[in-house]
Design a protein around this motif. Structure first.
Motif, PDB file in Angstrom:
ATOM      1  N   THR B 107      -1.349   2.529  -5.016  1.00 25.69           N
ATOM      2  CA  THR B 107      -1.005   1.385  -4.170  1.00 25.69           C
ATOM      3  C   THR B 107       0.029   0.543  -4.912  1.00 25.69           C
ATOM      4  OG1 THR B 107      -3.351   1.351  -3.628  1.00 25.69           O
ATOM      5  CG2 THR B 107      -2.005  -0.451  -2.803  1.00 25.69           C
ATOM      6  N   ALA B 109       2.033  -2.703  -5.958  1.00 25.36           N
ATOM      7  CA  ALA B 109       1.689  -4.128  -5.977  1.00 25.36           C
ATOM      8  C   ALA B 109       2.753  -4.879  -6.741  1.00 25.36           C
ATOM      9  CB  ALA B 109       0.329  -4.348  -6.615  1.00 25.36           C
ATOM     10  N   ASN B 126      -0.519  -9.143  -6.306  1.00 25.99           N
ATOM     11  CA  ASN B 126      -0.703  -9.632  -4.944  1.00 25.99           C
ATOM     12  C   ASN B 126      -1.446  -8.645  -4.058  1.00 25.99           C
ATOM     13  OD1 ASN B 126       1.200  -7.686  -4.680  1.00 25.99           O
ATOM     14  ND2 ASN B 126       2.530  -8.856  -3.325  1.00 25.99           N
ATOM     15  N   LYS B 127      -2.332  -7.841  -4.622  1.00 24.42           N
ATOM     16  CA  LYS B 127      -3.173  -6.949  -3.807  1.00 24.42           C
ATOM     17  C   LYS B 127      -4.626  -7.234  -4.162  1.00 24.42           C
ATOM     18  CE  LYS B 127      -0.178  -5.065  -1.439  1.00 24.42           C
ATOM     19  NZ  LYS B 127       0.863  -4.124  -1.742  1.00 24.42           N
ATOM     20  N   GLN B 131      -6.773  -4.865   0.465  1.00 20.82           N
ATOM     21  CA  GLN B 131      -5.877  -3.715   0.323  1.00 20.82           C
ATOM     22  C   GLN B 131      -6.563  -2.584  -0.436  1.00 20.82           C
ATOM     23  OE1 GLN B 131      -4.762  -6.915  -0.527  1.00 20.82           O
ATOM     24  NE2 GLN B 131      -3.683  -7.195   1.401  1.00 20.82           N
ATOM     25  N   ASN B 155      -7.048 -11.275  -1.501  1.00 19.20           N
ATOM     26  CA  ASN B 155      -5.669 -10.778  -1.475  1.00 19.20           C
ATOM     27  C   ASN B 155      -5.008 -10.674  -2.838  1.00 19.20           C
ATOM     28  OD1 ASN B 155      -5.333 -10.482   1.414  1.00 19.20           O
ATOM     29  ND2 ASN B 155      -5.639 -12.696   1.438  1.00 19.20           N
TER      30      ASN B 155
END
Lengths: 172, 279
Positions: B107, B109, B126-127, B131, B155
């Motif tokens: 993922t 980020a 910021n994940k 997420q 978040n």
């Protein structure tokens, strides 16, 4: 009086932002971490109630902790510093006490007085802070070195800020 | 009783100090020893809004080097596509057709807060939970390892950086596979120390260090750094290797959070085995 409170609140916000957004990002090597935000506690008016001194120190420390991810470390050091402050003021008080309505700043009490007063508070604050951060004595001397070097930088910043921002009231 | 109240009231400054200081120290201890969720970290709403704005501005300064990195990474990934592989067809019959499962999910980020100058360094990304980020997931960037997820909010998440006194990563010398724990001694943000490498390994300056296959969180062969120097302490049969890190912790902007799909299964199995041996 109200004016004074508002000025202190603005100073609080400014110092937190300067510490978190500017000084935190200035890399002066691993040993030098100045913490200018303690200026807020140093220049609070003489008449500040003692309980307010501790509570505002706690709020200030916690706000810095939020940006530094250090849960309670800065708060502990700042509260300790605020607790020591009345004693230090007493130690350095002039023969007939402090004038009402004045603040512990360079313009009212002069550079030698302010330097010794601020240095004691800053060094104590940094001492508590860095040893809490280490939480052990295995790196005793390198931590002590950090305390000394960082304190010097903080004191220099504190003095500079005194000359930068207090000019206006000097003319009054 | 009355005297006690009078005594406490007389010294109210000291007792208030004691109460507040106890709160502070308990916060510190809780956060340090138990790694519990604490509300005072940079993944809460108040500080993240400020930090995000500041990170958004800061990002522009690194656009160029970041673009170059992304392009390089794209090229690398392209070369790993099946289409760019040479497939040898043979006439033997496959008895066991290998089936491919997804093991790691990446993922992307963005770093919104970062530190390198302290003994214990953290990052904020910021994940978060929304997420799919969970505790203890690995974090890497295109140049190497970054750290491990410590706290997660809806978040955002905070990362215990490789530059932290409690971080240990299982690393190996890539050319022969001998492995040991990699730690950070706090001296400089671009060097780490790899311990317990047996002395029969022939080390050369510049050898590649990568993550070992025995880590539950990190995928194998993620680049960590290169050998800078190594020494053998007298009386010991292990090398202590100084590793130059390939990750530039000062310039981190885009990182990847790695999800290991089989982590729980493997963990459960290993735990069960340990329990059974004890009984």
């Amino acid at each position: 009086m109200i004016n004074e409170i508002i000025r202190n609140i603005i100073r609080f916000i400014l110092l937190v932002l300067v510490q978190a957004l500017i000084i935190k990002n200035i890399e002066l090597g691993r040993f030098i971490n100045p913490f200018i935000y303690v200026l807020f506690i140093i220049v609070l008016p003489f008449e500040t109630p003692k309980w307010l001194l501790l509570v505002s120190a706690f709020v200030l420390g916690i706000s810095i902790d939020m940006f530094y991810d250090t849960a309670g470390m800065h708060a502990a050091a700042t509260v300790f510093m605020a607790y020591i402050r009345p004693g230090v003021l007493k130690l350095f008080s002039p023969r007939d006490g402090y004038e009402f309505g004045t603040q512990p700043t360079v313009q009212y009490l002069g550079i030698p007085w302010f330097l010794s007063y601020a240095s004691i508070l800053v060094v104590l604050h940094h001492l508590v802070l860095f040893y809490i951060e280490m939480f052990r004595f295995s790196e005793f001397f390198s931590t002590f070195f950090r305390v000394i070097v960082s304190s010097i930088f903080t004191i220099v910043l504190v003095i500079i800020s005194q000359y930068l921002f207090n000019r206006k009231s000097e003319k009054e | 009783m009355r005297n006690l109240v009078i005594f406490i009231w007389k010294h109210n400054f000291f007792f208030l100090f004691l109460i507040i200081e106890t709160i502070c120290v308990s916060l510190v201890v809780q956060n340090n020893f138990y790694q519990k969720a604490s509300f005072v970290n940079s993944s809460n709403a108040a500080s993240t809004t400020v930090l995000q704005t500041s990170a958004a501005i800061e990002e522009y300064f690194y656009l160029k080097s970041e673009n170059e990195n992304l392009a390089k990474e794209n090229a690398e990934l392209r070369s790993q596509l099946l289409a760019s592989k040479f497939i040898v067809t043979t006439d033997t019959i496959h008895v066991n057709k290998p089936s491919i499962h997804q093991k790691f999910i990446y993922t992307a980020a963005k770093v919104v807060n970062n530190s390198t100058s302290r003994r214990n360094n953290y990052l904020t990304l910021n994940k978060g939970l929304n997420q799919g980020v969970r505790k203890n997931m690995a974090v890497i960037c295109s140049n190497g390892v970054v750290g491990q997820v410590q706290e997660v909010s809806d978040n955002f998440c905070t990362i215990m950086s490789l530059l932290h006194s409690k971080t240990t990563i299982s690393a190996k010398i890539k050319k022969d596979g001998s492995y040991g724990p990699l730690v950070w001694n706090g001296e400089s943000y671009d060097y780490a120390t790899l311990n317990d490498i047996p002395t029969h390994v022939k080390l050369v300056k510049g050898d590649t260090i990568a993550t070992s296959p025995y880590s539950l969180t990190f995928p194998e062969n993620i680049l960590i750094g290169t050998v800078e120097s190594f020494e053998r302490e007298s009386g010991k049969y292990f090398y202590t290797v100084k590793v130059k890190l390939t990750t530039d912790f000062k310039k981190l902007t885009h990182v990847y959070v790695v999800t290991n799909m089989f982590k729980e299964e493997q963990e459960a199995l290993e735990l069960k085995t340990e329990k059974e041996t004890k009984e």
